[in-house]
Design an enzyme around this catalytic site. Structure first.
Site, PDB file in Angstrom:
ATOM      1  N   ASP A 117       0.878  -1.161   0.000  1.00 27.11           N
ATOM      2  CA  ASP A 117       0.000   0.000   0.000  1.00 27.11           C
ATOM      3  C   ASP A 117       0.920   1.217   0.000  1.00 27.11           C
ATOM      4  O   ASP A 117       1.962   1.202   0.658  1.00 27.11           O
ATOM      5  CB  ASP A 117      -0.885  -0.008   1.245  1.00 27.11           C
ATOM      6  CG  ASP A 117      -1.764   1.219   1.321  1.00 27.11           C
ATOM      7  OD1 ASP A 117      -2.588   1.413   0.430  1.00 27.11           O
ATOM      8  OD2 ASP A 117      -1.589   1.994   2.275  1.00 27.11           O
TER       9      ASP A 117
ATOM     10  N   ASP B 120      -0.702  -0.297   6.370  1.00 30.31           N
ATOM     11  CA  ASP B 120      -0.662   0.343   7.687  1.00 30.31           C
ATOM     12  C   ASP B 120      -2.012   0.872   8.135  1.00 30.31           C
ATOM     13  O   ASP B 120      -2.114   1.446   9.209  1.00 30.31           O
ATOM     14  CB  ASP B 120       0.351   1.484   7.696  1.00 30.31           C
ATOM     15  CG  ASP B 120      -0.121   2.687   6.878  1.00 30.31           C
ATOM     16  OD1 ASP B 120      -0.953   2.496   5.967  1.00 30.31           O
ATOM     17  OD2 ASP B 120       0.339   3.809   7.154  1.00 30.31           O
TER      18      ASP B 120
ATOM     19  N   THR C 187       0.713   4.825   0.866  1.00 36.31           N
ATOM     20  CA  THR C 187       0.878   5.835   1.908  1.00 36.31           C
ATOM     21  C   THR C 187       1.305   5.203   3.226  1.00 36.31           C
ATOM     22  O   THR C 187       0.673   4.271   3.715  1.00 36.31           O
ATOM     23  CB  THR C 187      -0.436   6.609   2.119  1.00 36.31           C
ATOM     24  OG1 THR C 187      -0.837   7.163   0.869  1.00 36.31           O
ATOM     25  CG2 THR C 187      -0.255   7.720   3.139  1.00 36.31           C
TER      26      THR C 187
END
Length: 699
Positions: free
Chosen positions: A391, A593, A393
């Site tokens: 992912d 995250d 960001t």
């Protein structure tokens, strides 16, 4: 202590015949340590064993179906009164005899037994071996002949032949292996307990117009939960009143806080930055997402890897072969010594102990280096991964905002002036956007604009007066709707910045739009090197998923030399993409995250959560990074590869060496003592080799 029920809450979350797992909450002030839970629950009629996880508030109870069933057991547990605290001796020997005490006794017997007179050696050796002999007889009665029975038989024959050295050596080696496995497992599991530790045990509720503080365990659906600035939201629910900014970077991947007001949904684990909310609790306790994930984590800890199960199955399958060899040797030689020699050299010690010890050793070493691997299964699946998906960001990028564009629409201000103008009022506000602007101002001529008192408008921005003109800095909604500043003349430039996936900060001065600052997070300096290391570690393709605009995603993918990317994604899209790739045969390690990453983390072959991610992401993942360093992803993959290579070498060594020893013993070439020395010597060597772990670099 009292007739009050011990458990405030006790609800089944999983059950199979003979086993039930329950989520519990003890009465405030009552004992809730693992030793007391184990001691009291195991005393309930029909219970055969208990595993208590205080961190996850979970009890795994095994019971005899002939004596009780799940409903009756739940009723019996719910009726338990508050117990007296466990005495020190009971706490010290939770779950049976202490491993350290067993190891010390067996070592003392092995080292000093020969100094005793011959009549005393048998009672001493028998006393030390008795727990293992009793266990072997019990297992034989329940399951028939397996490796544990074989171990007990070897010790019994040696004792019967008064070969105390062989018997004591076998008992010591088994105790040493159990101690090493239990010690390493305990230290590794302690890391998980720290990860699962709740942020707060107390919650504020609004009752009859008064705020009261209660235990988090007692919050119920329908309660009005009061949440202040700096607090982690403890429930899933809907805002009843108030206005605030909530840091949902973990959920959306966006670095800018989100405005919450009446009717907005909030999720447990997100952080209140400013303001105050009253939230209607819709999901509490074990029904929140975080609690359900904690339950998943506990299951993963107790699950054995396929390599471990294969080793145990092979050891058990070889038991009849060893018994046949022992019987055949006796028939050929007519000497019980040859049969005892064969029985001393079974495969089970090294096969059954070396594999889990190697797993736990690798997990513990990784934990010391900032990588929490939740179980042998996770380590094994990480080694198998051939595709890594990031992912964007907070993983490939830092998640920290930086000013990238300063566009002044008022000709009296230069781009640097615009940054300094905003920083002059933002410097009084500790917010990610404000701090990014202040940091950007420090890199310019850092001009300071004198201003009057700065006013903070929750969830909107800041306002003050400079040179008699009102200055406002904040969101587009604040500038247009609240301040009435027209932005239509500059819509093309604003939309272009939006398409680049940037966060915008609007500056109004004297009733007109003075300019716009654009911010975005930066690529980690070590992202490219980490991807290169993953390829060297056997990863065939590296992909990226993001909700960002396609052009920005393509730019980053080219910069990091990725094999592909998917952009403009909704949270549900990530799990779907992983499912599609998995169906095509990819073994995926997903690195994320956010709360929105939880389904993808759970659905991947192995999930890896970044350190700054949401609690739900870290709990869902099979691997949780304890440091905010993306290079730890490559470290984890290399550690898993090294562990599996070590396990494969130990497997070959165990089978090869023990087959040679067995053959020599069956032919009468080795005495029982010689067999014991060779077998146990090679076993301890293999176990020590299993304790080796590839170093994880800490630059």
């Amino acid at each position: 202590m009292s007739g009050l029920p011990w458990f405030l809450r006790l609800e089944p979350v999983h059950r199979v015949p003979g086993r039930i797992r329950l989520r519990y909450a003890c009465r405030p002030g009552a004992p809730d340590d693992a030793a007391t839970l184990h001691r009291v629950v195991e005393a309930v009629s029909g219970v055969t064993s208990v595993r208590a996880s205080r961190a996850a508030r979970s009890l795994a109870v095994r019971y005899d179906p002939a004596m009780t069933d799940a409903p009756a057991l739940c009723l019996a547990l719910a009726a338990l009164p508050i117990p007296e605290p466990a005495p020190p001796a009971a706490a010290a020997e939770e779950g049976g005899e202490n491993h350290v005490a067993t190891l010390v006794r067996s070592l003392a017997t092995l080292a000093g037994g020969f100094l005793l007179p011959m009549p005393l050696r048998l009672p001493l050796s028998l006393a030390v071996a008795m727990p293992m002999l009793r266990e072997g007889m019990a297992i034989y009665g329940r399951e028939g002949v397996n490796s544990h029975v074989l171990e007990a038989a070897a010790v019994a024959i040696s004792l019967a032949r008064r070969d105390f050295t062989a018997a004591n050596t076998t008992v010591f080696m088994l105790a040493l292996g159990e101690y090493m496995e239990e010690s390493i497992a305990r230290r590794s599991d302690a890391l998980l307990k720290r990860l699962l530790r709740p942020s707060s045990d107390q919650v504020w509720l609004l009752r009859d117009g008064t705020e009261v503080q209660v235990s988090a365990d007692t919050v119920m659906v329908g309660d009005s939960v009061v949440i202040g600035a700096g607090t982690v939201i403890p429930v899933d629910g809907t805002v009843l009143s108030g206005e605030a900014t909530v840091n949902e970077a973990a959920m959306t991947g966006e670095s800018a806080p989100v405005v919450k007001q009446r009717g907005s949904a909030v999720l447990s684990g997100t952080l209140m930055e400013e303001g105050r909310l009253v939230v209607y609790a819709e999901h509490v306790g074990s029904h929140t997402a975080a609690a359900r994930i904690a339950d998943y984590v506990e299951q993963s800890l107790s699950a054995k890897s396929e390599a471990q199960l294969d080793a145990a199955r092979l050891a058990d399958r070889l038991v009849p072969t060893v018994l046949k060899l022992a019987g055949g040797s006796f028939l050929m030689t007519g000497d019980w010594r040859s049969a005892a020699s064969v029985l001393q050299a079974d495969y089970s010690c090294a096969l059954k102990l070396a594999t889990p010890v190697a797993f736990k050793s690798a997990m513990y070493g990784a934990g010391q280096a900032g990588i929490l691997i939740k179980g042998a299964n996770a380590l094994e699946r990480l080694a198998q991964a051939d595709t890594v998906i990031f992912d964007k960001t907070g993983t490939l990028t830092t998640g920290d905002l930086q000013v990238t564009d300063s566009i002044a629409f008022d000709p009296t201000f230069s781009p640097d002036d615009l940054i300094c103008l905003a920083a002059s009022v933002e410097e009084h506000y500790f917010h990610p956007l404000a701090m990014a602007v202040v940091n950007a101002a420090k890199e310019t001529h850092n001009r300071h604009f004198d201003h009057q008192e700065v006013k903070f408008i929750v969830a909107h921005g800041v306002a003050s007066v400079i040179d008699g003109k009102r200055i406002v800095v904040g969101s587009r909604h604040f500038i247009e709707d609240d301040e009435g500043i027209d932005t239509t003349a500059h819509r093309e430039a604003i939309d272009a910045l939006h398409r680049d996936g940037k966060t915008l900060l609007f500056i109004g001065f004297g009733g007109v739009l003075a300019g716009v600052l654009a911010l975005k997070d930066s690529v980690r300096a070590t992202s490219a090197a980490t991807i290169a290391r993953l390829r060297r570690a056997g990863v065939k393709q590296v992909l990226m998923l993001t909700g960002d605009h396609r052009d920005r995603a393509a730019e980053l993918a080219a910069e990091l030399h990725l094999d592909g990317f998917h952009a403009d994604l909704l949270p549900t899209d990530k799990a779907r993409i992983i499912e599609d790739l998995s169906r095509d045969g990819a073994r995926i390690a997903f690195v994320g995250d956010g709360i929105n990453d939880a389904p993808a983390l759970a659905g991947a072959h192995v999930g890896i959560a970044m350190q700054k991610g949401a609690d739900i992401a870290r709990l869902t993942a099979d691997v949780a990074l304890l440091e905010d360093r993306i290079e730890r992803v490559a470290d984890a993959k290399e550690t898993a590869n090294a562990a599996m290579a070590l396990i494969a070498r130990n497997y070959r060594l165990t089978v090869g060496l023990n087959s040679a020893i067995l053959g020599a013993a069956a032919l009468g070439l080795l005495s029982p003592v010689g067999t014991a020395v060779l077998h146990n010597g090679t076993t301890i060597g293999i176990l020590l080799n299993a304790l080796r772990r590839a170093p994880v670099a800490v630059p």
